[in-house]
Design an enzyme around this catalytic site. Structure first.
Site: not given
Length: 333
Positions: A236, A260, A265, A297
């Site tokens: 996260r 990622d 985000e 992500h």
């Protein structure tokens, strides 16, 4: 007839949702929008909800009571993370929450392997040279995995899969978690977090997000890393203090990072920005660093993982709608 609203449906999810619906003789309507206070009215004529999104379900004092008034008694989250759910509000309105804790550990683990190999073989630097017409290899010699120590913070389903992959490829593996699994004996060695950070050539994060893991990787912990070490975050975004990481990367205090997930985000990922004008200064800074890999992500985004997320969430929704239970229920402690 049971009707389930499948909120924030990606095009790749819809075939799996419709295949499940046909098998179970349940109506599943795939909606493109997220579930918020301005879209919650769409759930009024449904029996249940499946959704996946990174932003919270709107104002708790509005959305959850409305769902209850519509007769909704469950929300099936199509992911392991439940950051978007207010568990107290759900409990107060008799709404049962489920998640998909293990959609495909291999999907995320394989992305981490890809990222680590890309970093240690210095592919971004070679791509930069090649784009400039520089085809010289000198100065960018890589180390091999058998020379490296991989440190895993969060050795759950995904972290343990990562451990097995790197162990099989010859790396030494260290792990840190509040629970130690005997079945990983011979694959990794459990150590405390400070020792892991100080001794790892790659640190990869696979922990959940709560108050105890917010900015787990901060200025202090980044200083414990070797200057030749890489940081990988596929858990996260807020587990890493982005400002501290940017300072560390700019100073050259670590070798690079693969992210990622990032802080903030939610308004970025799964959106298009014409001309590359991404409206987040920190993300633009990270984009400009040659030794940083950024992906939006995508750890979950394989055919097997997406199918499992969609169909497990619908299984759980149906079980609860029909008066049963699910082993994936999330209860407020």
């Amino acid at each position: 007839m049971i009707r389930i609203a499948h909120f924030h449906t990606l095009a790749e999810e819809e075939p799996f949702a419709q295949a499940w619906a046909e098998t179970h003789h349940v109506q599943v309507d795939c909606l493109p929008v997220e579930l918020h206070e301005d879209t919650v009215a769409l759930a009024e004529d449904y029996t249940g909800i499946s959704f996946k999104q990174r932003s919270p379900i709107g104002a708790s004092e509005v959305t959850y009571p409305l769902l209850r008034s519509f007769g909704i008694r469950q929300i099936a989250v199509r992911s392991a993370g439940i950051d978007s759910i207010d568990l107290q509000a759900a409990k107060d309105n008799d709404i049962t929450i489920t998640n998909v804790p293990s959609y495909s550990p291999s999907a995320v683990a394989q992305l981490v392997l890809t990222q680590v190999m890309t970093l240690i073989r210095q592919i971004p630097q070679f791509e930069h040279r090649t784009a400039q017409g520089d085809l010289v290899v000198s100065g960018l010699m890589s180390r091999e995995l058998s020379e490296l120590t991989i440190g895993i913070i969060g050795v759950g389903r995904i972290g343990s899969t990562v451990a097995r992959i790197f162990h099989a490829l010859g790396a030494q593996v260290l792990g840190n978690d509040i629970v130690e699994h005997d079945e990983l004996s011979g694959i990794l060695t459990y150590v405390d977090k400070s020792e892991l950070l100080a001794n790892s050539d790659v640190v990869t994060l696979h922990t959940y997000l709560d108050d105890s893991t917010y900015h787990l990787i901060n200025e202090h912990n980044l200083k414990l890393l070797k200057p030749t070490a890489y940081l990988v975050n596929a858990s996260r975004g807020p587990v890493v203090d982005t400002d501290a990481l940017i300072r560390t990367l700019r100073e050259g205090s670590i070798a690079g990072a693969a992210l990622d997930v990032v802080e903030g985000e939610q308004p970025l990922f799964n959106n298009r920005f014409p001309g590359g004008a991404i409206p987040d200064e920190r993300y633009r800074i990270l984009q400009g660093l040659e030794n940083v890999l950024l992906t939006p992500h995508i750890g979950f985004f394989t055919d097997i993982a997406v199918k499992n997320m969609v169909q497990q969430s619908l299984d759980d929704a149906l079980a609860i709608i029909q008066g049963g239970t699910s082993k994936h229920e999330i209860h407020l402690h």
